[in-house]
Design a protein around this motif. Structure first.
Motif, PDB file in Angstrom:
ATOM      1  N   ASP A 232       0.788  -1.132   0.030  1.00 58.40           N
ATOM      2  CA  ASP A 232      -0.046   0.103  -0.014  1.00 58.40           C
ATOM      3  C   ASP A 232       0.972   1.308  -0.040  1.00 58.40           C
ATOM      4  OD1 ASP A 232      -2.501  -1.245   0.069  1.00 58.40           O
ATOM      5  OD2 ASP A 232      -2.329  -1.843   2.209  1.00 58.40           O
ATOM      6  N   ARG A 255      16.522   0.195  17.361  1.00 59.36           N
ATOM      7  CA  ARG A 255      15.900  -0.989  17.928  1.00 59.36           C
ATOM      8  C   ARG A 255      17.049  -2.149  18.110  1.00 59.36           C
ATOM      9  NH1 ARG A 255      11.792  -0.478  14.714  1.00 59.36           N
ATOM     10  NH2 ARG A 255      12.346  -2.269  13.723  1.00 59.36           N
ATOM     11  N   ALA A 318       5.279 -17.705   4.615  1.00 59.14           N
ATOM     12  CA  ALA A 318       3.990 -17.110   4.741  1.00 59.14           C
ATOM     13  C   ALA A 318       3.151 -16.613   3.604  1.00 59.14           C
ATOM     14  CB  ALA A 318       4.026 -15.884   5.935  1.00 59.14           C
ATOM     15  N   LEU A 319       4.121 -16.410   2.633  1.00 63.16           N
ATOM     16  CA  LEU A 319       3.403 -16.237   1.016  1.00 63.16           C
ATOM     17  C   LEU A 319       3.444 -17.322   0.415  1.00 63.16           C
ATOM     18  CD1 LEU A 319       5.223 -12.741  -0.016  1.00 63.16           C
ATOM     19  CD2 LEU A 319       2.773 -13.063   0.462  1.00 63.16           C
ATOM     20  N   ASN A 320       3.920 -18.382   0.838  1.00 63.08           N
ATOM     21  CA  ASN A 320       3.982 -19.735   0.182  1.00 63.08           C
ATOM     22  C   ASN A 320       4.697 -19.410  -1.548  1.00 63.08           C
ATOM     23  OD1 ASN A 320       2.062 -22.321  -0.800  1.00 63.08           O
ATOM     24  ND2 ASN A 320       4.020 -22.579  -0.164  1.00 63.08           N
TER      25      ASN A 320
ATOM     26  N   ILE B 222      -4.798 -13.803   2.831  1.00 61.11           N
ATOM     27  CA  ILE B 222      -3.976 -12.509   2.126  1.00 61.11           C
ATOM     28  C   ILE B 222      -4.741 -12.132   0.689  1.00 61.11           C
ATOM     29  CG2 ILE B 222      -1.923 -11.569   1.401  1.00 61.11           C
ATOM     30  CD1 ILE B 222      -0.536 -13.874   2.721  1.00 61.11           C
ATOM     31  N   ALA B 236      -0.324 -20.055   1.351  1.00 59.83           N
ATOM     32  CA  ALA B 236       0.025 -18.617   1.663  1.00 59.83           C
ATOM     33  C   ALA B 236      -0.873 -18.445   2.819  1.00 59.83           C
ATOM     34  CB  ALA B 236      -0.184 -17.502   0.512  1.00 59.83           C
ATOM     35  N   GLY B 237      -0.040 -17.660   3.829  1.00 59.12           N
ATOM     36  CA  GLY B 237      -1.031 -17.501   5.233  1.00 59.12           C
ATOM     37  C   GLY B 237      -0.735 -18.352   6.445  1.00 59.12           C
ATOM     38  N   GLU B 238       0.135 -19.172   6.103  1.00 63.04           N
ATOM     39  CA  GLU B 238       0.305 -20.244   7.313  1.00 63.04           C
ATOM     40  C   GLU B 238       1.332 -19.569   7.991  1.00 63.04           C
ATOM     41  OE1 GLU B 238      -2.388 -23.159   7.120  1.00 63.04           O
ATOM     42  OE2 GLU B 238      -0.780 -23.144   8.514  1.00 63.04           O
ATOM     43  N   ILE B 239       0.826 -18.837   9.050  1.00 62.87           N
ATOM     44  CA  ILE B 239       1.927 -18.090  10.016  1.00 62.87           C
ATOM     45  C   ILE B 239       1.879 -18.769  11.303  1.00 62.87           C
ATOM     46  CG2 ILE B 239       1.479 -16.006   8.620  1.00 62.87           C
ATOM     47  CD1 ILE B 239      -0.289 -14.840  11.038  1.00 62.87           C
ATOM     48  N   ILE B 242       5.311 -19.565  12.697  1.00 62.67           N
ATOM     49  CA  ILE B 242       6.416 -18.762  12.732  1.00 62.67           C
ATOM     50  C   ILE B 242       7.191 -18.646  14.098  1.00 62.67           C
ATOM     51  CG2 ILE B 242       6.715 -16.094  12.951  1.00 62.67           C
ATOM     52  CD1 ILE B 242       5.494 -15.646  10.529  1.00 62.67           C
ATOM     53  N   HIS B 314       6.142  -9.184  10.673  1.00 58.90           N
ATOM     54  CA  HIS B 314       6.830  -9.676   9.633  1.00 58.90           C
ATOM     55  C   HIS B 314       5.888 -10.016   8.436  1.00 58.90           C
ATOM     56  CE1 HIS B 314       9.019 -11.952  13.038  1.00 58.90           C
ATOM     57  NE2 HIS B 314       9.481 -10.779  12.891  1.00 58.90           N
ATOM     58  N   LEU B 315       4.718 -10.290   8.583  1.00 55.20           N
ATOM     59  CA  LEU B 315       3.850 -10.520   7.415  1.00 55.20           C
ATOM     60  C   LEU B 315       3.319  -9.330   6.630  1.00 55.20           C
ATOM     61  CD1 LEU B 315       2.392 -12.312   5.410  1.00 55.20           C
ATOM     62  CD2 LEU B 315       0.582 -12.505   6.970  1.00 55.20           C
ATOM     63  N   ALA B 318       6.313  -6.748   6.278  1.00 55.36           N
ATOM     64  CA  ALA B 318       7.227  -7.044   4.801  1.00 55.36           C
ATOM     65  C   ALA B 318       6.304  -7.029   3.603  1.00 55.36           C
ATOM     66  CB  ALA B 318       7.552  -8.396   5.016  1.00 55.36           C
ATOM     67  N   LEU B 319       4.994  -7.043   3.629  1.00 55.24           N
ATOM     68  CA  LEU B 319       4.338  -6.786   2.390  1.00 55.24           C
ATOM     69  C   LEU B 319       3.694  -5.358   2.380  1.00 55.24           C
ATOM     70  CD1 LEU B 319       1.822 -10.068   2.570  1.00 55.24           C
ATOM     71  CD2 LEU B 319       3.527  -9.518   0.753  1.00 55.24           C
ATOM     72  N   ASN B 320       3.746  -4.513   3.449  1.00 58.98           N
ATOM     73  CA  ASN B 320       3.374  -3.272   3.326  1.00 58.98           C
ATOM     74  C   ASN B 320       2.020  -3.360   3.054  1.00 58.98           C
ATOM     75  OD1 ASN B 320       4.161   0.103   1.817  1.00 58.98           O
ATOM     76  ND2 ASN B 320       3.682  -0.712   4.014  1.00 58.98           N
ATOM     77  N   ILE B 321       1.200  -4.094   3.655  1.00 62.52           N
ATOM     78  CA  ILE B 321      -0.220  -3.997   3.457  1.00 62.52           C
ATOM     79  C   ILE B 321      -0.694  -3.414   4.938  1.00 62.52           C
ATOM     80  CG2 ILE B 321      -2.363  -5.452   3.477  1.00 62.52           C
ATOM     81  CD1 ILE B 321      -0.852  -7.469   1.742  1.00 62.52           C
ATOM     82  N   GLN B 322      -1.495  -2.333   4.626  1.00 61.40           N
ATOM     83  CA  GLN B 322      -1.896  -1.580   5.894  1.00 61.40           C
ATOM     84  C   GLN B 322      -3.121  -1.758   6.469  1.00 61.40           C
ATOM     85  OE1 GLN B 322      -1.449   2.195   3.974  1.00 61.40           O
ATOM     86  NE2 GLN B 322       0.670   2.357   4.465  1.00 61.40           N
ATOM     87  N   THR B 349       8.633  -3.330  14.131  1.00 67.05           N
ATOM     88  CA  THR B 349       8.888  -2.624  12.661  1.00 67.05           C
ATOM     89  C   THR B 349       9.078  -1.285  12.578  1.00 67.05           C
ATOM     90  OG1 THR B 349       7.671  -3.013  10.464  1.00 67.05           O
ATOM     91  CG2 THR B 349       6.338  -2.179  12.232  1.00 67.05           C
TER      92      THR B 349
END
Lengths: 391, 391
Positions: A232, A255, A318-320, B222, B236-239, B242, B314-315, B318-322, B349
């Motif tokens: 985004d 950090r 996580a993105l597979n 996702i 995808a999404g198996e977190i 972690i 992390h997820l 790293a994807l910058n999904i807000q 982060t």
């Protein structure tokens, strides 16, 4: 409805254009009639699209093909050298740039040492580099693509923060546009590198790819279904400050425990310095030492690789996404480092998720960033979708 | 070229169909002539596409509109109740399912307790549920969509591993297809939940979204640019596995420190049991206790939320999904838990990456999974792209 209408017309034109370009790209000696048949577009639409592409210099006629009874049709192909792109990589101690043709071939390369890290110095060096590239071509230039380290807002053309260049909220795209009157695209160097490797690296990858660029900082470029995914805010792939379990080192971000304090270039040099004091270690001397089977150097390299693997398990796991490519300075440690990355990945994710993951090295070194930054211009200016050249 | 030709024709048809559907969806009372104008498709193509959509029951005519001089044109709209979808959620102690119309309205809901966790028992319960739903409709049914916990291969229709159902490499889609002679789509419950919340949750989100489903296990769905992203293998999404820094608990996966051992439902109950022994804690009693400001319960909840926030950094970071939406059992801890998740995210982060991130709760509880599984059928069978209903 007005908005939808506009969007729809725009989509349709873009779609038709991409279709036609894909057919020409996939079949260098095709004709308008063939394109119409393949795409199910009307002859008129195809002729219009092709005319536009020829005006822009993307496509050229190469004379009549073989006749199948009637009048032989005129063959078309991509005009690789009709236009050039400027691609620049600002991520290293030296700035490097190249004139790139529409097929991703480097026609002219220039490198300049960075004299100073002041923000105006960096800009003036960059302009000097671009001036020298532009002076060497009489071809029309599509635009200037720049890959820079740090947080970049591609959409607004702003370098939000690049430590090594001392740029903060720096409107680089605007400044370059004002000077050169050309389209300018700026992006994060790791993202540019990812595009470069995806399009031109000849990797057996289709669709999804994570490219991880390991220098002093660590960044990734994420390709999803053949397109760069920027998230985004444009910062997708910023993984350098993920916390690594067990790591307590202070980071320049304020950090502790960040990935780059254990897995980046400065980190391995620091680790080596702590365990094997004396004259300062350089990447060259450490690479040599590790290659010479020095157990301390090997342990340092393994630790760095392992930590990177753990971080990759978070992102790629996580993105597979099963294809991971590594680039940057640490690649010089070769197979032992790669093995440690793989081990870290496998240890910290479900076996089934890690099983099909392939980690390999980039094919294009610093050129990947230059090529990726230039390829992005094709997308932005021609809707040309990262076409892999025919091999 | 043969392959490209086929792909191109397929793309064009799919593209035209999606365009036409979008116009009808966005402007309920449109006409064929308007659609042709908006999409720039020929009248013939539009008529063909609309005819196909009417045969399939997706679109209906609703009589002539207002005349603008000439013959008044016939208006079209989506036929919401012309077909139903079956959506099923297998992720809880009870199985729940519903008949859903083309606008995502639940027309009939059935719940069944799960008597046994044996694999054949679970299948027979699932069939009983579907039988009861199908017995209640005389409408054509588009297909059956199932959201199931665990690792699911959507493409092959196989439940690779679902612990609570005792299914391993279980060809669920094939079995249901053989029994019902309907299209079947199976997917991970968190992925289905993400689609459900994205399409029907009325969140102010366009494009990118991470939905995190926190029960005993923890999974994410996702959404990237309006489509579910499943990754190369579908996982995808198996977190849930972690590694969380500082966590040493043994996980059912065989490793230690996994996210779900500190942030899932069983994890908080176990933490509470350790610190406040006595009769076994249930989610109900712990929710009540935390709401009553018990400091131990509050600390347990905060710890769980914090760990989840780190994983999300992390997820989503790293994807910058807000946009992040939280669903599942832990949502019952409300604001204090949400605040802890936010804190964990912000602490781990870069400030600039976390700054614009909005974390909120899901709007649809267990229905999200049912609705998402059904919406996915629309995509697979009609190329209908997760259309958000008009509000």
């Amino acid at each position: 409805m007005q908005r939808l209408q506009k969007a729809t017309q725009q989509n349709t034109r873009q779609h038709n254009r991409e279709l036609v370009l894909k057919v020409i790209q996939a079949n260098q000696h095709t004709s308008r009639a063939e394109i119409a048949r393949f795409t199910q577009l009307t002859r008129t639409t195809v002729s219009e699209v092709v005319a536009g592409l020829m005006i822009e210099g993307l496509v050229e006629e190469i004379g009549p093909g073989s006749s199948q009874g009637g009048k032989p049709s005129i063959r078309l192909q991509m005009a690789a050298d009709s236009r050039y792109l400027v691609g620049v990589n600002l991520s290293q101690e030296k700035f490097s740039g190249a004139l790139v043709n529409l097929r991703g071939e480097l026609k002219e390369t220039v490198e300049l040492p960075v004299i100073d890290t002041g923000s105006s110095q960096a800009l003036s060096q960059l302009c000097q580099l671009i001036d020298r590239l532009l002076a060497n071509t009489r071809r029309p230039v599509v635009g200037i693509g720049v890959g820079a380290p740090g947080l970049i807002n591609t959409q607004e053309g702003v370098v939000v923060h690049a430590v090594n260049l001392d740029w903060r909220s720096f409107p680089l795209a605007r400044l370059l546009k004002e000077r050169y009157h050309l389209p300018v695209s700026i992006m994060n160097d790791s993202q540019a590198t990812a595009i470069g490797e995806y399009v031109y690296g000849k990797h057996a990858v289709t669709g999804n790819l994570v490219v991880v660029n390991v220098n002093q900082g660590i960044g990734a470029g994420i390709i999803i279904q053949g397109r760069l995914f920027q998230g985004d805010g444009g910062y997708a792939g910023e993984i350098g400050h993920i916390g690594v379990p067990g790591n307590r080192r202070a980071c320049r971000c304020g950090r502790t425990g960040c990935l780059e304090t254990i897995a980046g270039v400065q980190a391995v040099l620091q680790s080596m310095q702590e365990r094997s004091p004396g004259p300062p270690w350089s990447l060259d001397s450490l690479v040599e030492c590790a290659a010479g089977a020095d157990p301390i150097a090997q342990a340092v390299v393994a630790e760095a690789g392992q930590a990177l693997g753990v971080a990759l398990s978070h992102l790629a796991g996580a993105l597979n996404i099963q294809s991971i490519i590594l680039t940057g300075g640490l690649v010089r440690f070769g197979q032992p480092w790669l093995a440690a990355v793989q081990q870290g990945l496998h240890q910290s994710t479900l076996p089934r998720l890690a099983a099909d993951t392939r980690i390999s090295f980039g094919a294009l070194d610093l050129r990947a960033c230059i090529l990726g930054a230039s390829a992005h211009l094709l997308l932005e200016n021609y809707g040309l979708l990262f076409l892999k050249p025919e091999t």
